[in-house]
Design a protein around this motif. Structure first.
Motif, PDB file in Angstrom:
ATOM      1  N   LEU A  15       4.058  10.880  -9.142  1.00  0.00           N
ATOM      2  CA  LEU A  15       5.035  10.926 -10.426  1.00  0.00           C
ATOM      3  C   LEU A  15       6.139   9.832  -9.885  1.00  0.00           C
TER       4      LEU A  15
ATOM      5  N   ASN B 172       6.979   7.046 -19.761  1.00  0.00           N
ATOM      6  CA  ASN B 172       6.022   7.861 -19.112  1.00  0.00           C
ATOM      7  C   ASN B 172       5.516   8.885 -20.025  1.00  0.00           C
TER       8      ASN B 172
ATOM      9  N   THR C  41       0.139  18.162 -19.429  1.00  0.00           N
ATOM     10  CA  THR C  41      -0.486  18.928 -18.568  1.00  0.00           C
ATOM     11  C   THR C  41      -0.705  20.464 -18.846  1.00  0.00           C
TER      12      THR C  41
ATOM     13  N   LEU D 233       6.702  19.750 -15.222  1.00  0.00           N
ATOM     14  CA  LEU D 233       6.801  18.291 -15.377  1.00  0.00           C
ATOM     15  C   LEU D 233       8.041  17.772 -15.758  1.00  0.00           C
TER      16      LEU D 233
ATOM     17  N   TRP E 121       0.030  23.627 -13.717  1.00  0.00           N
ATOM     18  CA  TRP E 121       1.648  23.316 -13.345  1.00  0.00           C
ATOM     19  C   TRP E 121       2.243  24.766 -13.828  1.00  0.00           C
TER      20      TRP E 121
ATOM     21  N   LEU F 289       3.289  11.855 -20.516  1.00  0.00           N
ATOM     22  CA  LEU F 289       2.413  12.763 -19.917  1.00  0.00           C
ATOM     23  C   LEU F 289       2.046  14.163 -20.470  1.00  0.00           C
TER      24      LEU F 289
ATOM     25  N   TYR G  72       4.498   6.487 -10.217  1.00  0.00           N
ATOM     26  CA  TYR G  72       4.486   6.176 -11.672  1.00  0.00           C
ATOM     27  C   TYR G  72       5.746   5.688 -12.272  1.00  0.00           C
TER      28      TYR G  72
ATOM     29  N   VAL H 222      -2.962  15.270 -15.959  1.00  0.00           N
ATOM     30  CA  VAL H 222      -1.798  15.349 -15.088  1.00  0.00           C
ATOM     31  C   VAL H 222      -2.131  16.680 -14.211  1.00  0.00           C
ATOM     32  N   HIS H 223      -2.794  17.785 -14.689  1.00  0.00           N
ATOM     33  CA  HIS H 223      -3.095  18.676 -14.076  1.00  0.00           C
ATOM     34  C   HIS H 223      -4.452  18.517 -12.842  1.00  0.00           C
TER      35      HIS H 223
ATOM     36  N   ARG I 139       2.187  15.735  -6.060  1.00  0.00           N
ATOM     37  CA  ARG I 139       2.781  15.518  -7.462  1.00  0.00           C
ATOM     38  C   ARG I 139       4.147  14.725  -7.213  1.00  0.00           C
TER      39      ARG I 139
ATOM     40  N   CYS J 257      -0.620   9.505 -19.445  1.00  0.00           N
ATOM     41  CA  CYS J 257      -1.878  10.312 -19.125  1.00  0.00           C
ATOM     42  C   CYS J 257      -1.932  11.408 -19.819  1.00  0.00           C
TER      43      CYS J 257
ATOM     44  N   ILE K 229      -3.558  16.649 -10.571  1.00  0.00           N
ATOM     45  CA  ILE K 229      -2.855  16.014  -9.518  1.00  0.00           C
ATOM     46  C   ILE K 229      -2.498  17.507  -8.641  1.00  0.00           C
TER      47      ILE K 229
END
Ligand SMILES: C[S@@+](CC[C@H](N)C(=O)[O-])C[C@H]1O[C@@H](n2cnc3c(N)ncnc32)[C@H](O)[C@@H]1O
Length: 201
Positions: free
Chosen positions: A121, A134, A138, A163, A158, A136, A124, A109-110, A117, A105, A112
């Motif tokens: 996550l 993963n 953000t 993260l 975030w 990611l 995932y 992600v931001h 969160r 992603c 979410i």
């Protein structure tokens, strides 16, 4: 549900272009498609990365909130002669129910919200194969970076490093924070982004 990208994606031209982000090359290095590998691209936009991964031999699923983005993704896949299973879904509600080798992603992600969160996550992480990744990124808040003039109400920045904390029990193959200039809306400003590639061990 409509989002601010629908209008941008309704144009014939590709808002994000057709070339993938350089972030994708790291995925190729860290988990090459030397055997069948399943990848999901969450918030795939117009499909530039989903199609890149499909062209490189991954079995790709992709979704986005924007129906126009999903249409463009399918069109780009057709153009490239590859298959991408693309559909419309909202990452705030959609949960994985099958396992992927790579959950990807980039720049989504931001979207979410804070209260979801951990649940999103954890889902995932649960549906990633052992040894899988993963990948990611953000946008994050920094006290010395001003809010963007065109900041979206649906984006929830975030905290810097947050993260990475969600993946404290995975191997962090790559994590970095970058500050870059942006001219969206015609007013020069800056963004901060955290990028991470974590491996399930
Ligand atoms: C910054 S763009 C990145 C697009 C693509 N990943 C790329 O790098 O080209 C963010 C994407 O997230 C999608 N998005 C926003 N909110 C979403 C949500 N709740 N569920 C799924 N996708 C969402 C937008 O439609 C947009 O395509």
């Amino acid at each position: 549900m409509a989002n601010q990208y629908d209008k941008k994606y309704a144009q014939k031209t590709y808002y994000w272009g057709k070339r993938p982000s350089s972030f994708c090359l790291k995925v190729l290095e860290l988990l090459p498609p030397d055997q069948p590998r399943k990848l999901i691209d969450i918030g795939c936009g117009e499909g530039r990365q989903a199609v890149f991964f499909a062209r490189n031999g991954y079995e790709v699923t992709a979704f986005d909130l924007s129906p126009q983005g999903v249409d463009k993704t399918c069109k780009l896949a057709d153009e490239a002669g590859v298959s991408v299973r693309a559909f419309e879904a909202d990452m705030r509600e959609y949960r994985l129910t099958e396992t992927f080798d790579i959950v990807f992603c980039h720049g989504g992600v931001h979207y979410i919200p804070e209260k979801l969160r951990t649940a999103v996550l954890d889902n995932y992480k649960q549906f990633t194969t052992k040894g899988g990744l993963n990948v990611l990124s953000t946008f994050v808040k920094k006290p010395f970076i001003a809010k963007a003039p065109d900041a979206q109400s649906t984006a929830h920045k975030w905290v810097s490093g947050e993260l990475f904390m969600h993946y404290h029990n995975w191997r962090l193959e790559f994590c970095t924070e970058t500050i870059f200039d942006c001219m969206s809306s015609g007013v020069p400003h800056q963004h901060t982004m955290d990028l991470m590639i974590a491996r399930k061990v």
